[in-house]
Design a protein around this motif. Structure first.
Motif, PDB file in Angstrom:
ATOM      1  N   ILE A 179       0.847  -1.203   0.000  1.00 46.63           N
ATOM      2  CA  ILE A 179       0.000   0.000   0.000  1.00 46.63           C
ATOM      3  C   ILE A 179       0.881   1.252   0.000  1.00 46.63           C
ATOM      4  O   ILE A 179       0.666   2.189  -0.771  1.00 46.63           O
ATOM      5  N   ASP A 180       1.909   1.232   0.835  1.00 45.98           N
ATOM      6  CA  ASP A 180       2.816   2.383   0.875  1.00 45.98           C
ATOM      7  C   ASP A 180       3.644   2.490  -0.404  1.00 45.98           C
ATOM      8  O   ASP A 180       3.775   3.572  -0.987  1.00 45.98           O
ATOM      9  N   GLY A 216      -7.553   3.280  -2.938  1.00 47.49           N
ATOM     10  CA  GLY A 216      -8.726   2.445  -2.629  1.00 47.49           C
ATOM     11  C   GLY A 216      -8.270   1.018  -2.447  1.00 47.49           C
ATOM     12  O   GLY A 216      -7.544   0.481  -3.284  1.00 47.49           O
ATOM     13  N   PHE A 217      -8.664   0.410  -1.348  1.00 50.95           N
ATOM     14  CA  PHE A 217      -8.220  -0.954  -1.034  1.00 50.95           C
ATOM     15  C   PHE A 217      -9.454  -1.800  -0.781  1.00 50.95           C
ATOM     16  O   PHE A 217     -10.344  -1.406  -0.027  1.00 50.95           O
ATOM     17  N   SER A 226      -1.816   6.993   2.193  1.00 55.79           N
ATOM     18  CA  SER A 226      -2.414   7.187   0.867  1.00 55.79           C
ATOM     19  C   SER A 226      -3.853   6.680   0.797  1.00 55.79           C
ATOM     20  O   SER A 226      -4.605   7.025  -0.106  1.00 55.79           O
ATOM     21  N   LEU A 227      -4.258   5.851   1.763  1.00 58.83           N
ATOM     22  CA  LEU A 227      -5.592   5.241   1.695  1.00 58.83           C
ATOM     23  C   LEU A 227      -6.702   6.271   1.880  1.00 58.83           C
ATOM     24  O   LEU A 227      -6.604   7.159   2.723  1.00 58.83           O
ATOM     25  N   ARG A 228      -7.761   6.119   1.086  1.00 53.23           N
ATOM     26  CA  ARG A 228      -8.943   6.981   1.239  1.00 53.23           C
ATOM     27  C   ARG A 228     -10.216   6.206   1.531  1.00 53.23           C
ATOM     28  O   ARG A 228     -11.056   6.652   2.297  1.00 53.23           O
ATOM     29  N   GLY A 273     -10.059   1.227  12.237  1.00 52.95           N
ATOM     30  CA  GLY A 273      -9.213   1.936  13.198  1.00 52.95           C
ATOM     31  C   GLY A 273      -7.728   1.725  12.948  1.00 52.95           C
ATOM     32  O   GLY A 273      -6.940   2.677  12.948  1.00 52.95           O
ATOM     33  N   ARG A 274      -7.329   0.470  12.706  1.00 55.49           N
ATOM     34  CA  ARG A 274      -5.908   0.166  12.611  1.00 55.49           C
ATOM     35  C   ARG A 274      -5.379   0.310  11.186  1.00 55.49           C
ATOM     36  O   ARG A 274      -4.329   0.894  10.972  1.00 55.49           O
ATOM     37  N   VAL A 275      -6.104  -0.230  10.207  1.00 56.44           N
ATOM     38  CA  VAL A 275      -5.599  -0.134   8.827  1.00 56.44           C
ATOM     39  C   VAL A 275      -5.821   1.282   8.301  1.00 56.44           C
ATOM     40  O   VAL A 275      -4.923   1.905   7.742  1.00 56.44           O
TER      41      VAL A 275
END
Ligand code: 7RM
Length: 649
Positions: free
Chosen positions: A348-349, A355-356, A381-383, A402-404
């Motif tokens: 992801i980084d 978007g995941f 970067s996650l939205r 919460g964590r991811v």
């Protein structure tokens, strides 16, 4: 709002999202009250050769002939590639991330277009024409995406098979679809091991030939690991050599909206897997629209759907949705925690994923990893975070959120099926507050109905069987070669409705909570498995007379398979036979379908008419002996006590 746990839409997202609450309301009303213009307006997001004047749809009655945008013409590969060439030819269409952390490749829209055209020309040179079926049996490699789009380009129908399938499953799908060409690989990689794909394909092809069904004329072999595999002269060809010498321009076939785009096999409660057929325009529109609004797609987004290309989620959200929207899609060859925990978070980084989209089973298993692996990454970067495939338990939802997502990203729990083509019930992130464990509200134009035991629709707060009242563009049109089975499976239980096979509850806020399958389909790690298929696989073992397979709750997989097996007279139980039988099922169907529990028994609980009481088997397998319910209708109630005894030992 009721007092369930609620996560409200963040104001910044409400202000910036494609669809905010007021727009969602307008869209929903427009779809309901004025469907023709609503759907024609939605259809404008596609690039048409000839724009449709008709939306259509169709009712769920008689022989249920669904059709959308029937007078329009277009090409799906043009929508995913050519139309982006003017503005973003050099932008990345696809990032391939290999299982090896150092192996990755960025493919621009121009390059992907060129690869697709070359393969399309190869297919044509091998005699593939519009309407022909082309099967693939590939790992998560760029060629898998290229193959799908190359078929779409020339009007061939792709039949993508999951690389975890075993030879008999491949043979069955090739036979049923009548595929004339197969694209496979020497081997696949998985968790540091290699999967012998060409060998499995060869076994399947030999099985077909032995049956006199030798319709597969050509096999293209992608060199993924480069290991030497047997090549049959005249039939097997090296993929790379062919595409290298092919022309890089290929005019797209102009397809009618209702021309078939793909067949995808999925399990049902009876019989062999069904070939679900999706057509060109409606399917593509649904994949594109839902990916855009549910994940609030923005230009430059990198979208990562972790599903395999062999499942519908891979089709709609690795390939067609993101590419039709001009986004960058990430194709990951590896697994979540290999070679070490945190692998997904590092990707992801590395690729700045916005978007995941993954399955609850993966989330639950990642929750158990050492948290330092997660903490070592930023995930800034996650939205938007998505979930699909099975109900997500609130604990997993809260950890994901919460964590991811660090509490910054809405979690969209998306309910849909192979047959729906794309997402049906999910929170639009700028419009709908989320309740952990609920898929929330239908998308605009989607009309869910809960039907009660008496077959009547239920109003307000209720629990019942989840049906859909109106057609939507992404709806499957038929079961390949068996339209009667289509009508029978989906439209006969509740006349006038499409029946999903799921149960659901609607709360006071109109939110839907999916409770799981109400038929004999079992959901193991988000994979649909029919109990009948597993029972047939047991039946093909010499020692087995009869079996019954049920799904029981499993902490990580959601459900796991438990099998009760009666041996043939004379086939004495021997040490290790249970494990051997489980392995046999894995060899027949693929390892993902091998039962965790095999119990040898002399008898099964049956009604006097001979129907196996699976409800009772489930209770026995989970040890809920006090909740067996009424066993008096059994032909032989003593069977129950004997089985309980057996499992105690
Ligand atoms: C996309 C996909 C479909 C079955 C479906 C359900 C279950 C899927 C959810 C879900 C609860 C969800 N296609 N299912 N999504 N259950 N909440 N968000 O999975 O054809 O392979 O399976 O999966 O039972 O009928 S599928």
């Amino acid at each position: 709002m009721s007092d369930d746990m609620i996560f409200h839409v963040k104001p910044a997202l409400a202000a910036s999202a494609h669809v905010n609450a007021s727009r969602a309301g307008l869209m929903g009303n427009h779809a309901l009250n004025d469907p023709e213009p609503f759907w024609l307006e939605q259809a404008r997001r596609l690039d048409w050769e000839r724009a449709p004047q008709l939306a259509g749809g169709g009712g769920f009655g008689g022989d249920t002939r669904v059709s959308w945008f029937a007078d329009g013409t277009l090409n799906a590969s043009v929508n995913c590639l050519d139309r982006h060439l003017a503005d973003r030819a050099a932008e990345t269409a696809l990032i391939w991330q290999g299982e090896d952390e150092d192996a990755s490749r960025r493919v621009s829209f121009r390059e992907l277009h060129e690869d697709v055209c070359r393969l399309a020309n190869v297919l044509k040179s091998l005699g593939i024409e519009r309407g022909d079926r082309v099967a693939t049996y590939l790992p998560m490699v760029v060629e898998g995406v290229v193959a799908m789009l190359a078929c779409a380009r020339i009007g061939a129908v792709h039949v993508v098979m999951f690389a975890g399938l075993a030879a008999p499953g491949i043979a069955g799908r090739l036979r049923d679809s009548g595929a004339v060409l197969l694209i496979t690989a020497d081997e696949g990689r998985r968790g540091g091991k290699r999967l012998p794909l060409k060998a499995a394909a060869d076994m399947a092809l030999a099985e077909l030939e032995a049956d006199g069904a030798g319709q597969v004329r050509s096999v293209l072999v992608v060199a993924v690991t480069g290991s030497a595999v047997p090549m049959r002269p005249g039939r097997d060809r090296d993929y790379a050599a062919l595409v290298r010498s092919a022309d890089r321009a290929c005019a797209p076939e102009v397809m009618a909206a209702e021309d078939p785009l793909l067949i995808l096999y999925t399990s049902g409660s009876t019989g062999a897997p069904k070939g679900v057929l999706h057509t060109t325009a409606g399917y593509l529109l649904w994949a594109s629209l839902t990916q855009a609004i549910v994940f609030d797609h923005r230009p430059g987004d990198v979208f990562w759907c972790t599903a395999d290309l062999g499942w519908v989620t891979g089709h709609s959200y690795v390939v067609y949705g993101p590419l039709a929207n001009g986004g960058t899609t990430l194709l990951f060859e590896g697994t979540p925690s290999w070679p070490s925990p945190g692998r997904w978070w590092r990707e992801i980084d590395r690729h700045q994923v916005s978007g995941f989209y993954t399955a609850p089973t993966a989330i639950r298993s990642l929750m158990r990893d050492d948290p330092s692996a997660l903490d070592a990454t930023s995930r800034q970067s996650l939205r938007v975070l998505g979930s699909v495939g099975e109900p997500i338990n609130p604990e997993a939802w809260l950890w994901y959120y919460g964590r991811v997502g660090g509490g910054r990203c809405p979690v969209v729990d998306t309910w849909w099926q192979t047959e729906t083509g794309g997402i049906m019930i999910a929170p639009l992130p700028g419009a709908v507050a989320q309740k952990p464990g609920s898929a929330t509200r239908p998308l605009p134009g989607v009309c869910p109905v809960l039907v009660g035991g008496d077959g009547q629709p239920l109003e307000g707060e209720a629990e019942g069987h989840l049906c859909l009242e109106r057609s939507w563009p992404g709806q499957a049109r038929t079961i390949w070669g068996d339209h009667d089975r289509y009508v029978q499976t989906y439209f006969s239980t509740y006349p006038g409705y499409y029946f999903s096979g799921d149960g659901a509850r609607r709360d006071a806020d109109g939110y839907y909570w999916i409770t799981g399958r109400v038929d004999d389909v079992i959901n193991v790690s988000g994979h649909r498995i029919g109990s009948a298929e597993v029972e047939a696989a047991f039946g093909s073992h010499d020692a087995v007379a009869e079996s019954a397979v049920v799904g029981i709750p499993h902490d990580i997989k959601g459900q796991s398979l438990a099998a009760f097996v009666i041996l043939k007279a004379g086939a004495a139980g021997r040490p290790g036979l249970e494990a051997e039988l489980a392995r046999h099922v894995g060899q027949e169907l693929g390892r993902y379908a091998a039962p965790d529990l095999v119990v040898l028994t002399d008898d099964l609980p049956k009604t006097r008419s001979g129907k196996i009481m699976r409800r009772i088997l489930r209770k026995i397998a989970t040890g809920e002996h006090d909740e067996l319910g009424d066993v008096s209708t059994l032909a032989d109630p003593t069977v129950v006590g004997a089985l309980i005894e057996k499992l105690r030992r």
